[in-house]
Design a protein around this motif. Structure first.
Motif, PDB file in Angstrom:
ATOM      1  N   UNK A  24       0.837  -1.191   0.000  1.00 20.91           N
ATOM      2  CA  UNK A  24       0.000   0.000   0.000  1.00 20.91           C
ATOM      3  C   UNK A  24       0.878   1.248   0.000  1.00 20.91           C
ATOM      4  N   UNK A  25       0.601   2.193  -0.873  1.00 17.47           N
ATOM      5  CA  UNK A  25       1.373   3.428  -0.920  1.00 17.47           C
ATOM      6  C   UNK A  25       1.143   4.266   0.315  1.00 17.47           C
ATOM      7  N   UNK A  26       2.110   5.181   0.568  1.00 15.25           N
ATOM      8  CA  UNK A  26       2.004   6.010   1.778  1.00 15.25           C
ATOM      9  C   UNK A  26       0.752   6.879   1.756  1.00 15.25           C
ATOM     10  N   UNK A  27       0.482   7.408   0.565  1.00 21.44           N
ATOM     11  CA  UNK A  27      -0.671   8.275   0.398  1.00 21.44           C
ATOM     12  C   UNK A  27      -1.975   7.544   0.742  1.00 21.44           C
ATOM     13  N   UNK A  28      -2.040   6.300   0.255  1.00 24.93           N
ATOM     14  CA  UNK A  28      -3.224   5.474   0.503  1.00 24.93           C
ATOM     15  C   UNK A  28      -3.362   5.175   1.998  1.00 24.93           C
ATOM     16  N   UNK A  29      -2.243   4.877   2.636  1.00 23.41           N
ATOM     17  CA  UNK A  29      -2.240   4.612   4.081  1.00 23.41           C
ATOM     18  C   UNK A  29      -2.777   5.825   4.833  1.00 23.41           C
ATOM     19  N   UNK A  30      -2.304   7.003   4.420  1.00 25.67           N
ATOM     20  CA  UNK A  30      -2.753   8.229   5.077  1.00 25.67           C
ATOM     21  C   UNK A  30      -4.260   8.434   4.896  1.00 25.67           C
ATOM     22  N   UNK A  31      -4.727   8.141   3.680  1.00 20.62           N
ATOM     23  CA  UNK A  31      -6.163   8.321   3.398  1.00 20.62           C
ATOM     24  C   UNK A  31      -6.999   7.395   4.286  1.00 20.62           C
ATOM     25  N   UNK A  32      -6.555   6.146   4.400  1.00 22.33           N
ATOM     26  CA  UNK A  32      -7.289   5.189   5.238  1.00 22.33           C
ATOM     27  C   UNK A  32      -7.249   5.648   6.696  1.00 22.33           C
ATOM     28  N   UNK A  33      -6.072   6.106   7.131  1.00 21.65           N
ATOM     29  CA  UNK A  33      -5.935   6.550   8.528  1.00 21.65           C
ATOM     30  C   UNK A  33      -6.858   7.745   8.803  1.00 21.65           C
ATOM     31  N   UNK A  34      -6.885   8.686   7.839  1.00 21.26           N
ATOM     32  CA  UNK A  34      -7.744   9.870   8.018  1.00 21.26           C
ATOM     33  C   UNK A  34      -9.217   9.473   8.080  1.00 21.26           C
ATOM     34  N   UNK A  35      -9.587   8.504   7.239  1.00 15.04           N
ATOM     35  CA  UNK A  35     -10.984   8.008   7.266  1.00 15.04           C
ATOM     36  C   UNK A  35     -11.304   7.410   8.628  1.00 15.04           C
ATOM     37  N   UNK A  36     -10.367   6.626   9.145  1.00 15.10           N
ATOM     38  CA  UNK A  36     -10.580   5.978  10.443  1.00 15.10           C
ATOM     39  C   UNK A  36     -10.658   7.004  11.570  1.00 15.10           C
ATOM     40  N   UNK A  37      -9.997   8.139  11.356  1.00 10.61           N
ATOM     41  CA  UNK A  37     -10.044   9.216  12.367  1.00 10.61           C
ATOM     42  C   UNK A  37     -11.302  10.064  12.228  1.00 10.61           C
ATOM     43  N   UNK A  38     -12.155   9.731  11.253  1.00  7.07           N
ATOM     44  CA  UNK A  38     -13.440  10.438  11.126  1.00  7.07           C
ATOM     45  C   UNK A  38     -13.482  11.470  10.018  1.00  7.07           C
ATOM     46  N   UNK A  39     -12.400  11.574   9.231  1.00  6.82           N
ATOM     47  CA  UNK A  39     -12.385  12.532   8.127  1.00  6.82           C
ATOM     48  C   UNK A  39     -12.973  11.850   6.885  1.00  6.82           C
ATOM     49  N   UNK A  40     -14.291  11.976   6.714  1.00  2.15           N
ATOM     50  CA  UNK A  40     -14.975  11.282   5.615  1.00  2.15           C
ATOM     51  C   UNK A  40     -14.509  11.744   4.244  1.00  2.15           C
ATOM     52  N   UNK A  41     -14.038  13.007   4.161  1.00  5.54           N
ATOM     53  CA  UNK A  41     -13.635  13.540   2.850  1.00  5.54           C
ATOM     54  C   UNK A  41     -12.433  12.776   2.289  1.00  5.54           C
ATOM     55  N   UNK A  42     -11.670  12.118   3.176  1.00  2.84           N
ATOM     56  CA  UNK A  42     -10.503  11.361   2.712  1.00  2.84           C
ATOM     57  C   UNK A  42     -10.924  10.160   1.867  1.00  2.84           C
ATOM     58  N   UNK A  43     -12.161   9.727   2.048  1.00  2.00           N
ATOM     59  CA  UNK A  43     -12.614   8.573   1.276  1.00  2.00           C
ATOM     60  C   UNK A  43     -12.721   8.914  -0.207  1.00  2.00           C
ATOM     61  N   UNK A  44     -12.927  10.202  -0.506  1.00  2.00           N
ATOM     62  CA  UNK A  44     -12.968  10.621  -1.919  1.00  2.00           C
ATOM     63  C   UNK A  44     -11.642  10.292  -2.597  1.00  2.00           C
ATOM     64  N   UNK A  45     -10.541  10.419  -1.857  1.00  2.00           N
ATOM     65  CA  UNK A  45      -9.224  10.077  -2.399  1.00  2.00           C
ATOM     66  C   UNK A  45      -9.109   8.593  -2.698  1.00  2.00           C
ATOM     67  N   UNK A  46      -9.604   7.778  -1.764  1.00  2.00           N
ATOM     68  CA  UNK A  46      -9.589   6.316  -1.977  1.00  2.00           C
ATOM     69  C   UNK A  46     -10.440   5.967  -3.196  1.00  2.00           C
ATOM     70  N   UNK A  47     -11.561   6.644  -3.288  1.00  4.72           N
ATOM     71  CA  UNK A  47     -12.479   6.425  -4.411  1.00  4.72           C
ATOM     72  C   UNK A  47     -11.783   6.750  -5.735  1.00  4.72           C
ATOM     73  N   UNK A  48     -11.050   7.839  -5.736  1.00  2.89           N
ATOM     74  CA  UNK A  48     -10.350   8.271  -6.951  1.00  2.89           C
ATOM     75  C   UNK A  48      -9.308   7.221  -7.379  1.00  2.89           C
TER      76      UNK A  48
END
Lengths: 156, 188
Positions: free
Chosen positions: B1-25
């Motif tokens: 998993x790339x670092x960026x992807x890890x960060x996006x997942x971590x942000x989602x887990x912390x409650x930042x729903x907007x980070x899921x848009x990055x995963x979606x992309x």
């Protein structure tokens, strides 16, 4: 000329690996995010209902435990006295059975009293066939009056 | 998993729903294409992909970072596609497939035939396979997953994955050879 199976496998693998990705229709991301937001909006409502239900159940259980504990505490001395006596448990069982029989008898008496009161109230009313006869006479009178009224209006 | 992807997942887990848009992309084309090749219907594929992403978001807390995020996401997509296939009364089980017995072992196909395996031809061949075969080929070669990772995605033992991969390749070879024979007959 036939190629060996391994080389064909590699060609198949590379052909699949080179397949392009398709892009979903425009607005796909927006629909997914909307689906997520809809789920998020629904969750607090469901959570509130669940929390309220949980609180009610907990409060009810606590009240029951409190009342039961009060009863046990107030009768603790009697229960202990019964238990430590010879044949105490049998006597306690007999006592509970006697209480249950008393409650049953009281219930039967209350039901009998309610039945008597209802019978007494019903006794003041005319018999059912008198009520039915009166209703039939009234219906016939109303029908006759309405028919004569319609005939009179036609003549006019 | 790339670092960026890890960060996006971590942000989602912390409650930042907007980070899921990055995963979606990052994953929308992969998951949609996977679903499209299994379901062969753009509308059904979009529905399955959408369901997979929404379920992934809701179940993100159950994701174990010890494994690849992509295989976790593909597992959800696999389940959504299998549900869609079952809902459409399509056969998902391999018990009643109507494939002829394979010659054992299938030899390599003619060089001229193998050279003609272009994107269009391989798409058609994949579409002609039962979904359980085409998906292992796609996961192995298009998504570059190993048998163990594919086993986690499809929820089957590793041995089953290897057997399906072998059989899927053999079926493609049989179809390639049959296609070449038919072409030769037409030309003759």
């Amino acid at each position: 000329m036939n190629m060996d199976a391994g080389k064909t496998d590699k060609l198949i693998a590379s052909a699949i690996a080179a397949l392009p990705y398709s892009r979903p229709a425009a607005g796909f991301s927006a629909r997914v995010m909307a689906g997520i937001a809809a789920g998020e909006a629904r969750q607090p409502w469901q959570a509130s209902v669940l929390k309220a239900a949980g609180l009610i159940v907990t409060a009810w259980a606590a009240a029951l435990v409190f009342v039961a504990a009060g009863l046990v505490y107030s009768n603790l001395a009697d229960m202990a006295a019964l238990v430590i006596q010879p044949d105490g448990l049998a006597r306690a069982f007999n006592l509970v059975a006697a209480h249950a029989a008393l409650v049953l008898a009281k219930t039967v008496a209350v039901l009998a009293l309610a039945s008597d009161i209802m019978s007494a109230a019903a006794a003041g009313l005319p018999a059912w066939y008198e009520i039915a006869a009166a209703a039939a006479v009234c219906a016939a009178a109303l029908a006759a009056l309405s028919t004569s009224g319609r005939l009179a209006s036609r003549r006019i | 998993m790339g670092e960026n992807e890890t960060d996006l997942v971590r942000r989602c887990l912390e409650g930042d729903n907007s980070a899921f848009a990055g995963i979606l992309e990052i994953y929308q084309d992969k998951i949609y294409s996977f679903a499209l090749r299994l379901l062969r219907d753009p509308v059904a594929a979009e529905d399955a992909a959408q369901e997979a992403f929404v379920k992934a978001f809701r179940g993100l807390s159950s994701y174990n970072p010890a494994y690849q995020f992509s295989s976790w996401l593909f597992r959800i997509a696999h389940n959504a596609c299998m549900d869609a296939l079952r809902a459409g009364n399509k056969t998902v089980s391999l018990d009643h497939e109507d494939f002829p017995d394979l010659p054992d072992p299938v030899r390599g196909v003619a060089e001229s035939v193998a050279d003609s395996i272009d994107a269009e031809r391989i798409e058609a061949l994949l579409a002609s396979l039962p979904p359980l075969y085409s998906e292992v080929l796609l996961l192995a070669y298009r998504e570059d997953m190993g048998p163990a990772e594919i086993a986690r995605v499809i929820g089957a033992p590793e041995g089953t994955v290897k057997a399906r991969l072998f059989r899927a390749r053999e079926l493609i070879k049989v179809k390639l050879a049959a296609g070449a024979a038919a072409d030769a007959t037409v030309q003759g």
